[in-house]
Enzyme design. Structure first.
Site, PDB file in Angstrom:
ATOM      1  N   GLU A  25      45.168  26.923  29.306  1.00 45.27           N
ATOM      2  CA  GLU A  25      44.273  28.531  29.149  1.00 45.27           C
ATOM      3  C   GLU A  25      44.675  29.779  28.727  1.00 45.27           C
ATOM      4  O   GLU A  25      46.015  28.848  28.909  1.00 45.27           O
ATOM      5  CB  GLU A  25      43.226  28.722  30.392  1.00 45.27           C
ATOM      6  CG  GLU A  25      44.878  28.496  31.874  1.00 45.27           C
ATOM      7  CD  GLU A  25      43.658  29.133  33.123  1.00 45.27           C
ATOM      8  OE1 GLU A  25      43.556  30.364  32.800  1.00 45.27           O
ATOM      9  OE2 GLU A  25      43.935  28.523  34.182  1.00 45.27           O
ATOM     10  N   LYS A  86      39.478  39.079  31.316  1.00 46.95           N
ATOM     11  CA  LYS A  86      39.763  37.323  31.410  1.00 46.95           C
ATOM     12  C   LYS A  86      38.244  37.300  31.267  1.00 46.95           C
ATOM     13  O   LYS A  86      37.154  38.524  31.947  1.00 46.95           O
ATOM     14  CB  LYS A  86      39.862  37.745  33.072  1.00 46.95           C
ATOM     15  CG  LYS A  86      39.846  37.012  33.876  1.00 46.95           C
ATOM     16  CD  LYS A  86      40.293  37.141  35.522  1.00 46.95           C
ATOM     17  CE  LYS A  86      39.323  35.847  36.209  1.00 46.95           C
ATOM     18  NZ  LYS A  86      39.057  36.071  37.569  1.00 46.95           N
ATOM     19  N   VAL A 106      39.563  29.174  33.352  1.00 43.60           N
ATOM     20  CA  VAL A 106      39.199  27.975  33.579  1.00 43.60           C
ATOM     21  C   VAL A 106      37.867  27.106  32.705  1.00 43.60           C
ATOM     22  O   VAL A 106      37.824  26.524  32.112  1.00 43.60           O
ATOM     23  CB  VAL A 106      39.410  26.801  35.087  1.00 43.60           C
ATOM     24  CG1 VAL A 106      39.039  25.552  34.793  1.00 43.60           C
ATOM     25  CG2 VAL A 106      41.478  26.906  35.200  1.00 43.60           C
ATOM     26  N   ASP A 138      31.216  34.010  46.601  1.00 43.48           N
ATOM     27  CA  ASP A 138      31.996  33.904  45.253  1.00 43.48           C
ATOM     28  C   ASP A 138      32.490  32.624  45.652  1.00 43.48           C
ATOM     29  O   ASP A 138      33.367  31.717  46.333  1.00 43.48           O
ATOM     30  CB  ASP A 138      33.536  35.171  45.924  1.00 43.48           C
ATOM     31  CG  ASP A 138      34.035  35.751  44.736  1.00 43.48           C
ATOM     32  OD1 ASP A 138      33.890  34.497  43.977  1.00 43.48           O
ATOM     33  OD2 ASP A 138      34.982  35.883  44.927  1.00 43.48           O
ATOM     34  N   SER A 140      33.997  30.267  42.524  1.00 46.60           N
ATOM     35  CA  SER A 140      34.319  30.637  41.130  1.00 46.60           C
ATOM     36  C   SER A 140      33.634  29.792  40.009  1.00 46.60           C
ATOM     37  O   SER A 140      33.071  28.666  39.944  1.00 46.60           O
ATOM     38  CB  SER A 140      35.808  30.023  40.720  1.00 46.60           C
ATOM     39  OG  SER A 140      35.369  30.004  39.678  1.00 46.60           O
ATOM     40  N   ALA A 141      32.813  30.177  38.781  1.00 47.64           N
ATOM     41  CA  ALA A 141      32.284  29.308  37.591  1.00 47.64           C
ATOM     42  C   ALA A 141      33.228  28.580  37.015  1.00 47.64           C
ATOM     43  O   ALA A 141      32.804  27.569  36.864  1.00 47.64           O
ATOM     44  CB  ALA A 141      31.644  30.090  36.213  1.00 47.64           C
ATOM     45  N   ASP A 142      34.362  28.609  37.530  1.00 44.21           N
ATOM     46  CA  ASP A 142      35.019  27.220  36.963  1.00 44.21           C
ATOM     47  C   ASP A 142      34.440  25.238  38.074  1.00 44.21           C
ATOM     48  O   ASP A 142      34.752  24.871  37.606  1.00 44.21           O
ATOM     49  CB  ASP A 142      36.697  27.446  38.013  1.00 44.21           C
ATOM     50  CG  ASP A 142      37.505  27.705  37.012  1.00 44.21           C
ATOM     51  OD1 ASP A 142      36.996  28.958  35.672  1.00 44.21           O
ATOM     52  OD2 ASP A 142      38.948  28.578  37.961  1.00 44.21           O
ATOM     53  N   LYS A 159      44.474  26.206  45.691  1.00 43.02           N
ATOM     54  CA  LYS A 159      45.457  27.395  46.052  1.00 43.02           C
ATOM     55  C   LYS A 159      44.681  28.305  47.870  1.00 43.02           C
ATOM     56  O   LYS A 159      43.353  27.880  47.201  1.00 43.02           O
ATOM     57  CB  LYS A 159      45.653  28.794  45.414  1.00 43.02           C
ATOM     58  CG  LYS A 159      46.881  28.777  45.078  1.00 43.02           C
ATOM     59  CD  LYS A 159      46.938  30.389  44.009  1.00 43.02           C
ATOM     60  CE  LYS A 159      48.087  29.927  43.502  1.00 43.02           C
ATOM     61  NZ  LYS A 159      48.099  30.826  42.541  1.00 43.02           N
TER      62      LYS A 159
HETATM   63  N1  PSU Z   1      44.438  30.719  40.385  1.00 44.63           N
HETATM   64  C1  PSU Z   1      45.515  30.099  40.369  1.00 44.63           C
HETATM   65  N2  PSU Z   1      45.752  30.884  39.136  1.00 44.63           N
HETATM   66  C2  PSU Z   1      45.342  31.303  37.952  1.00 44.63           C
HETATM   67  C3  PSU Z   1      43.760  31.387  38.757  1.00 44.63           C
HETATM   68  C4  PSU Z   1      43.500  30.736  39.521  1.00 44.63           C
HETATM   69  O1  PSU Z   1      46.089  29.843  41.374  1.00 44.63           O
HETATM   70  O2  PSU Z   1      45.944  31.764  36.841  1.00 44.63           O
HETATM   71  C5  PSU Z   1      42.462  31.767  36.957  1.00 44.63           C
HETATM   72  C6  PSU Z   1      42.491  30.666  36.335  1.00 44.63           C
HETATM   73  O3  PSU Z   1      42.164  31.435  35.117  1.00 44.63           O
HETATM   74  C7  PSU Z   1      41.110  30.922  36.890  1.00 44.63           C
HETATM   75  C8  PSU Z   1      40.612  31.447  37.053  1.00 44.63           C
HETATM   76  O4  PSU Z   1      40.112  30.237  35.656  1.00 44.63           O
HETATM   77  O5  PSU Z   1      41.164  32.100  37.396  1.00 44.63           O
HETATM   78  C9  PSU Z   1      39.539  31.903  38.538  1.00 44.63           C
HETATM   79  O6  PSU Z   1      38.489  33.022  38.233  1.00 44.63           O
HETATM   80  P1  PSU Z   1      37.888  33.756  39.355  1.00 44.63           P
HETATM   81  O7  PSU Z   1      38.296  32.799  41.104  1.00 44.63           O
HETATM   82  O8  PSU Z   1      36.970  34.878  39.480  1.00 44.63           O
HETATM   83  O9  PSU Z   1      36.999  32.416  39.309  1.00 44.63           O
HETATM   84 MN    MN Z   2      34.978  35.239  41.857  1.00 50.73          MN
END
Ligand code: PSU
Ligand code: MN
Length: 314
Positions: A25, A86, A106, A138, A140-142, A159
């Site tokens: 990524e 992002k 991700v 909240d 994540s779309a991951d 994390k």
């Molecule tokens: N968690 C980490 N390091 C990162 C990310 C998440 O420990 O760099 C980044 C990754 O790109 C992950 C994104 O896909 O943050 C998730 O963002 P969000 O929570 O806004 O979906």
């Molecule tokens: Mn989010």
């Protein structure tokens, strides 16, 4: 679709010949780590993938296309430039059609890897269910992407800026296998433990490749979460990290940070307040993940005849 996809010739050659390829990524470069360690790490990760027999494919968006495999100059740009978006799934059409620079999360990286026919993706940590998600919603779309897209994700676990228990529940609900490499405890990125047991454990890249092939052979689409504990020599005590995380969360609340800004804010805050120790762990664990991801990709290439190419149905 090919109009929106640009695959680096080296990556395309590897895919055509059923060689091992590992997707990487770019949000981790642009929004996850400071310059210049971000670019040094991105290069080192690509080198590690190569050293273990696979072709790296770092993914990012620019010039109206999803690029699979970046040149050294392109990588450098994503590490330095201020105007990089992002990009998660919901941002993809905008950033592509407006021809902006987009670093992929991700979720977006998995989707583009899947378009290209890549099955293994390596990162540091994934997004998940945030602490307080019961009111903020909240998530994540991951995670939704992992439900839908058949690309395996190698990370160092979840994390603890996130709610690890809720994230594991979500993954269970969506039918996403969660396995930890070589130990029973589920890791939490900086630490080898999280207080949660890993739902599954496998001890070799070959066994992991076999699980992936089996899952997809029986028609269970979607991802597999492969958690690789941080090397012991770089691990940080979970209680020490928790202090920093609580401070980071309090700062985010005080500054009213929300939406897509939260994760980068927390990552930056923690890096700034742990005197580089966390950055060192971050760099070590992602290289460690790159090695495991490459080994899994090599093992998978041995047992699978060939994957569907873009535009050609199975
Ligand atoms: N968690 C980490 N390091 C990162 C990310 C998440 O420990 O760099 C980044 C990754 O790109 C992950 C994104 O896909 O943050 C998730 O963002 P969000 O929570 O806004 O979906
Ligand atoms: Mn989010």
């Amino acid at each position: 679709m090919n109009q929106y996809l640009s695959i680096h010739p080296e990556v395309q050659e590897a895919l055509n010949n059923n060689k091992a390829v590992v997707a990487l990524e770019s949000t981790i470069i642009s929004h996850g780590m400071p310059y210049p360690q971000n670019i040094e790490t991105a290069r080192a990760v690509e080198d590690t993938v190569r050293a273990h027999g696979a072709v790296p494919a770092t993914i990012a968006i620019f010039n109206g296309k999803c690029h699979v495999g970046l040149t050294a100059q392109e990588l450098e740009y994503f590490g330095k430039a201020e105007n990089v978006w992002k990009v998660s799934l919901r941002d993809m059409p905008y950033v592509i059609s407006e021809k902006l620079y987009g670093a992929t999360t991700v979720a977006a990286t998995m989707r583009i890897a899947s378009m290209a026919g890549i099955k293994i993706f390596v990162t540091g940590g994934i997004g998940g269910v945030h602490r307080g998600a019961e009111t903020s919603m909240d998530i994540s779309a991951d995670l939704t992407e992992m439900e839908n897209t058949s690309v395996a994700v190698v990370s160092a676990g979840v994390k603890s800026i996130l709610d690890i228990g809720l994230t594991l529940e979500y993954l269970e609900t969506k039918g996403i296998p969660v396995l930890t490499f070589g130990q029973d405890a589920f890791p939490s990125f900086y630490s080898r433990e999280s207080g949660y047991r890993s739902p599954l454990r496998l001890n070799s890249p070959a066994a992991i490749a076999s699980l992936l092939k089996t899952k997809w052979d029986i028609g269970l689409n979607g991802s597999v979460m492969i958690a690789n504990p941080v090397p012991s020599s770089n691990a940080i005590d979970a209680a020490v990290m928790e202090e920093h995380i609580l401070q980071a969360l309090a700062a985010a609340k005080a500054e009213r940070i929300s939406g897509k800004e939260i994760t980068p804010f927390l990552l930056k805050y923690i890096a700034n307040h742990t005197k580089g120790e966390s950055l060192e762990a971050n760099i070590a664990l992602i290289k460690h993940n790159a090695q495991l991801g490459a080994e899994i990709a090599v093992a998978l290439a041995k047992i699978v005849k060939g994957f569907a190419q873009p535009g050609i149905p199975d």
